[in-house]
Design a protein around this motif. Structure first.
Motif, PDB file in Angstrom:
ATOM      1  N   MET A   1       0.829  -1.190   0.000  1.00 20.07           N
ATOM      2  CA  MET A   1       0.000   0.000   0.000  1.00 20.07           C
ATOM      3  C   MET A   1       0.872   1.252   0.000  1.00 20.07           C
ATOM      4  N   GLN A   2       1.904   1.222   0.799  1.00 18.55           N
ATOM      5  CA  GLN A   2       2.795   2.376   0.879  1.00 18.55           C
ATOM      6  C   GLN A   2       3.525   2.569  -0.453  1.00 18.55           C
ATOM      7  N   LYS A   3       3.883   1.471  -1.090  1.00 15.50           N
ATOM      8  CA  LYS A   3       4.548   1.544  -2.388  1.00 15.50           C
ATOM      9  C   LYS A   3       3.610   2.134  -3.439  1.00 15.50           C
ATOM     10  N   LEU A   4       2.356   1.770  -3.410  1.00 20.02           N
ATOM     11  CA  LEU A   4       1.371   2.286  -4.354  1.00 20.02           C
ATOM     12  C   LEU A   4       1.168   3.789  -4.155  1.00 20.02           C
ATOM     13  N   THR A   5       1.136   4.244  -2.929  1.00 21.08           N
ATOM     14  CA  THR A   5       0.994   5.673  -2.638  1.00 21.08           C
ATOM     15  C   THR A   5       2.183   6.452  -3.178  1.00 21.08           C
ATOM     16  N   ARG A   6       3.384   5.921  -3.002  1.00 21.03           N
ATOM     17  CA  ARG A   6       4.581   6.588  -3.518  1.00 21.03           C
ATOM     18  C   ARG A   6       4.556   6.647  -5.043  1.00 21.03           C
ATOM     19  N   ILE A   7       4.156   5.581  -5.685  1.00 20.73           N
ATOM     20  CA  ILE A   7       4.108   5.539  -7.152  1.00 20.73           C
ATOM     21  C   ILE A   7       3.085   6.550  -7.677  1.00 20.73           C
TER      22      ILE A   7
END
Length: 156
Positions: A1-7
């Motif tokens: 989820m955190q990776k998706l927010t950064r992307i």
């Protein structure tokens, strides 16, 4: 989820930063040369002196380097969101300095809009630079109303 927010955040940031044309770029008209109108050209008559032509048309943009008897008046308007309009008037003088020939190139039938109300930089809404000037009127003194000069006393 955190990776998706950064992307997603990085994608939005790159889109906004790199896509200047997406947001819009300010363009302005670029006028160059001598403004030449149909009314100015209509005032030219064969036999006019170079001084009279200068009074009507202004100084030429170009004088032929090898022939001082030919003057060129060129006006080019590169419209920001449109095309390019160019007008050219070539004046030829006889050896005595009298106008002998007028050649026109371009469309002189319509007026070219020239905006002179824009100064340097962006306009501020509601701001008038003349409002900053003092409103006091300057009083001039006549010799009758002027105060008498005071003597200067020097201490030695």
């Amino acid at each position: 989820m955190q990776k998706l927010t950064r992307i997603i955040t990085l994608s939005v940031a790159l889109t906004v930063v790199s896509g200047c044309s997406y947001v819009g770029v300010y363009k302005r008209d670029i006028p160059q040369g001598n403004l030449v109108t149909e009314a100015m050209v209509n005032q030219l008559q064969p036999g006019m002196s170079q001084e009279q032509v200068t009074y009507v048309m202004g100084r030429p943009l170009m004088e032929a380097p090898f022939d001082s008897n030919q003057w060129d008046y060129v006006y080019r308007l590169d419209e920001a969101y449109g095309g390019v309009e160019q007008r050219r008037v070539t004046l030829t003088f006889d050896p005595m300095g009298r106008l002998s020939n007028v050649q026109q190139q371009g469309n002189f039938s319509r007026d070219i809009p020239v905006s002179t109300d824009h100064g340097l930089g962006p306009a501020l809404e509601g701001a008038d630079p003349l409002d900053a000037l003092p409103t006091e009127s300057v009083r001039t003194q006549t010799p009758e109303t002027a105060p008498a000069p005071q003597p200067v006393i020097r201490a030695e």
